[in-house]
Write a protein that holds these residues in place. Structure first.
Motif, PDB file in Angstrom:
ATOM      1  N   GLY A 183       0.815  -1.048  -0.111  1.00 31.30           N
ATOM      2  CA  GLY A 183       0.064  -0.199  -0.102  1.00 31.30           C
ATOM      3  C   GLY A 183       0.855   1.139   0.032  1.00 31.30           C
ATOM      4  O   GLY A 183       0.360   2.211  -0.576  1.00 31.30           O
TER       5      GLY A 183
ATOM      6  N   ALA B  86       2.498   1.627  -3.430  1.00 30.32           N
ATOM      7  CA  ALA B  86       1.464   1.917  -4.292  1.00 30.32           C
ATOM      8  C   ALA B  86       1.003   3.536  -4.294  1.00 30.32           C
ATOM      9  O   ALA B  86       0.876   4.103  -5.288  1.00 30.32           O
ATOM     10  CB  ALA B  86       0.137   1.050  -4.239  1.00 30.32           C
ATOM     11  N   ALA B  87       1.074   4.154  -3.139  1.00 29.77           N
ATOM     12  CA  ALA B  87       0.643   5.559  -2.950  1.00 29.77           C
ATOM     13  C   ALA B  87       1.947   6.269  -3.295  1.00 29.77           C
ATOM     14  O   ALA B  87       1.603   7.236  -3.840  1.00 29.77           O
ATOM     15  CB  ALA B  87       0.251   5.729  -1.432  1.00 29.77           C
TER      16      ALA B  87
ATOM     17  N   ARG C 184       2.111   6.395  -7.148  1.00 31.22           N
ATOM     18  CA  ARG C 184       0.656   6.471  -7.776  1.00 31.22           C
ATOM     19  C   ARG C 184       0.530   6.648  -9.285  1.00 31.22           C
ATOM     20  O   ARG C 184       1.382   7.236  -9.670  1.00 31.22           O
ATOM     21  CB  ARG C 184       0.082   7.681  -7.229  1.00 31.22           C
TER      22      ARG C 184
ATOM     23  N   ASP D 159       1.381   0.327  -8.426  1.00 32.01           N
ATOM     24  CA  ASP D 159      -0.028   0.705  -8.188  1.00 32.01           C
ATOM     25  C   ASP D 159      -1.137   0.183  -8.843  1.00 32.01           C
ATOM     26  O   ASP D 159      -1.929  -0.526  -8.271  1.00 32.01           O
ATOM     27  CB  ASP D 159      -0.130   2.049  -8.252  1.00 32.01           C
TER      28      ASP D 159
ATOM     29  N   SER E  81      -3.885  -3.355   2.298  1.00 32.38           N
ATOM     30  CA  SER E  81      -3.058  -2.524   1.356  1.00 32.38           C
ATOM     31  C   SER E  81      -3.977  -1.283   0.750  1.00 32.38           C
ATOM     32  O   SER E  81      -3.489  -0.342   0.549  1.00 32.38           O
ATOM     33  CB  SER E  81      -2.617  -3.623   0.150  1.00 32.38           C
TER      34      SER E  81
ATOM     35  N   ARG F 156      -2.910   2.287   1.328  1.00 30.47           N
ATOM     36  CA  ARG F 156      -2.500   3.336   0.173  1.00 30.47           C
ATOM     37  C   ARG F 156      -3.538   4.739   0.204  1.00 30.47           C
ATOM     38  O   ARG F 156      -2.842   5.703   0.180  1.00 30.47           O
ATOM     39  CB  ARG F 156      -3.250   2.820  -1.106  1.00 30.47           C
TER      40      ARG F 156
END
Lengths: 284, 365
Positions: free
Chosen positions: B148, B151-152, B155, B160, B250, B254
């Motif tokens: 997470g 992924a953030a 982005r 992601d 996750s 995120r």
């Protein structure tokens, strides 16, 4: 003497669904060991120009310039790792509201020490001494207590002084102050400004003071840039501000109430399409 | 009882005692200790509410507990005698007090379907679920949180996108199908893992029970073969549960991170010249710990009671399966006992995450 910072034709663009948004459209200035005011309404691109100099415009935003030199060396499109070494150690920034710009879950002391240790490689103990010294320099009475405090435990004015202490600890040459007093009570504003002025003056730093407050800038700065719609429309010594020639500057000044010259109705600023594209007054 | 002082709580710590520099740290600790008292009180009330609800459910169920005990062919006299022996002739409030006393002593009555005391059954089945849910949550946290965060931080990037698909599949796949396919592939075809159940037959009952968690007990006994066997049995169901909690954790991580990464203090950290890794993990991540702990605690709690399907597919003798079977058999003592245990765990998890809040967030009162 070469200027600390020299910028020519700085542009910041953001692609949007309806085409390119031009936040900054060709800003240029030289900064020496002086207090340079940048004034303009919100959305005029003054904050974005400051962040572009620090290399803080995040993709998809794009920064271009004819020239962007720090102490004679180009800092335009430097790789991030080299830009990181300049940030904090040579150029720094104080932001608007200490309530949001200080990390809420880290003690004040740790936040001050963090940047200092990163750039100087000093030991913990030395960094602690430096942090306490800086807290004293921004006139915090009980530095030992504030050192261990969290940001929510200090007032706004104190928070901004902490911010100044933090940003000046690694001894940068240039400080960008982005509306540093807008979020503060009027009563503590002057105190913060005085401290900022004293520290910047004593260190012979260059200060870029971004604000929308014309009177404040006129009192506090040596030179003023007036920005409108992403470009500089007028540049003049601060003491001559009231003799401004550009209609936008005049309009801004006329829309301020004055005690010495009371009027029945305050003038309303009427923007003209032509201002967006006209070259700056002095350059013509 | 010290009341937590909520009204006169200024943002700058307690008023300094005369003639001495107040230590900010000591003041904070005092404040936290005081509010912890109020917390414990509110938890006690929550538990009381839980008991009340289970008691009422037990009484309104259209199941005659007396009939279950004495059987269909009992005479009226026998029925009445049993009714009085069970205390069902007393007023409701007295019955509730009796019930509460029994529960507090750890007595949930006797299960009709197993013939054992419910408490004894629970001591057997609950650790099985705890073991499975803990390992599942551990997997979910260890994979889901970094996934997470990355992924953030990236982005819109490929990580992601992958994280999005992984979570979507995790949300939408029926777990019994995944479980069956997993068993077919990893047990049936590849033979990498143990089959259904907690242990292979030869290890069953070989390890002395200490905690009820076979992984732990076999370690205590120093029995590596039993540990390996238990691990090969738990790894597949735990991975499945881990996958589901990963999907949830996750996504939440995120969105918490995205919120923090747009905060001004992140710009401050970048202005200082910190590396992106330090900005993300040292500054932004520390700020999501508090909500993240709640998410993890809730996800763990839902695995404690909600993994019935997994337990059935893997013949896992856990509490979800136990309660479900008891419910189908109309075995109310077992159902209520299980509910009280699971509910207490939820409350305890809440308490734990509240305590962690106080330790991690300096702003918590």
């Amino acid at each position: 003497m070469s200027p600390l910072l020299s910028v020519r034709n700085l542009r910041v663009d953001f692609p949007t669904r309806s085409g390119m948004f031009e936040a900054v459209r060709g800003v240029g200035f030289d900064l020496g060991r002086e207090r340079l005011g940048v004034v303009g309404e919100s959305g005029s691109g003054k904050t974005m120009a400051g962040r572009a100099i620090l290399g803080l415009v995040r993709p998809p935003g794009k920064v271009t310039a004819e020239r962007m030199e720090l102490g004679g060396e180009s800092i335009l499109n430097l790789p991030e790792s080299r830009m990181r070494r300049l940030r904090g150690s040579r150029i720094s920034m104080v932001m608007q509201d200490p309530k949001f710009s200080l990390n809420p879950v880290m003690t004040v002391g740790r936040q001050i020490m963090e940047g200092y240790r990163l750039h100087t490689g000093e030991s913990r103990a030395a960094a602690r001494d430096k942090a306490l010294e800086m807290l004293r320099a921004v006139q915090i009475r009980d530095p030992e207590r504030v050192f261990d405090a969290y940001p929510h435990e200090v007032s706004g004015g104190m928070g901004q002084r902490i911010m100044i202490a933090m940003m000046l600890a690694p001894d940068p040459e240039i400080l960008i102050a982005d509306e540093p007093t807008s979020a503060l009570d009027v009563s503590v504003r002057n105190e913060v400004l005085r401290i900022l002025d004293r520290l910047v003056g004593a260190r012979g730093m260059g200060l870029i003071f971004i604000s929308h407050d014309l009177n404040l800038v006129a009192q506090f700065c040596d030179r003023v840039l007036i920005m409108y719609a992403g470009r500089v429309v007028e540049e003049l010594p601060a003491r001559d501000l009231h003799a401004a020639r550009h209609p936008y500057t005049q309009g801004l000044l006329n829309s301020l109430p004055r005690l010495d010259r009371p009027v029945e109705r305050l003038a309303v600023l009427r923007r003209q399409q032509g201002w967006r594209d006209a070259p700056p007054e002095g350059a013509a | 009882m010290v009341q937590p002082d909520m009204t006169g709580q200024p943002g700058r710590g307690t008023p300094p005692p005369a003639g001495g520099v107040p230590s900010a740290r000591a003041a904070r600790l005092r404040r936290r200790a005081r509010s912890l008292g109020g917390l414990v009180l509110s938890l006690a009330l929550t538990l009381l509410g839980l008991l009340l609800v289970t008691f009422v459910i037990g009484r309104v169920m259209p199941i005659d507990p007396v009939l279950k005990v004495v059987g269909e062919r009992a005479t009226q006299a026998q029925y009445e005698a049993a009714r009085i022996a069970m205390g069902l002739d007393k007023p409701l409030w007295q019955q509730f007090l009796l019930y509460m006393g029994e529960v507090l002593r750890g007595d949930f009555g006797r299960s009709i379907s197993t013939g054992h005391p419910v408490a004894q059954d629970l001591r057997r089945v609950f650790p099985a679920t705890v073991e499975l849910a803990s390992l599942g949550t551990l997997i979910g946290v260890c994979v889901g949180v970094p996934l997470g965060v990355v992924a953030a931080a990236r982005r819109g990037g490929w990580i992601d996108q992958i994280a999005r698909v992984v979570a979507l599949v995790g949300y939408s796949m029926p777990i019994f199908w995944l479980g069956l396919m997993g068993l077919l592939l990893f047990y049936g075809i590849l033979g990498w893992v143990g089959g259904p159940g907690r242990q292979g037959i030869i290890y069953d009952g070989m390890v002395p029970t200490v905690t009820g968690l076979i992984l732990v007990d076999s370690l205590i006994a120093g029995d590596w073969a039993a540990f390996r066997d238990a691990f090969s049995h738990i790894v597949l169901p735990a991975s499945l549960l881990g996958y589901f909690s990963l999907a949830y954790i996750s996504r939440m991580t995120r969105s918490f991170m995205l919120e923090q990464l747009s905060a001004e203090y992140v710009v401050t950290a970048r202005v200082k010249g910190l590396s992106e890794r330090r900005v993300i993990w040292g500054h932004a991540f520390r700020n999501i710990l508090v909500p993240l702990i709640t998410v993890i605690a809730l996800s763990f709690g839902s695995l404690l009671e909600g993994s019935v399907l997994t337990e059935i597919v893997f013949s896992w003798p856990g509490i979800g399966q136990y309660i479900t079977k008891a419910l189908l058999a109309g075995d109310m003592n077992a159902v209520l006992g299980g509910t009280v245990v699971v509910g207490t765990c939820f409350v305890a998890l809440n308490l734990l995450s509240d305590i962690l809040y106080r330790l991690l967030d300096p702003r918590a009162k």
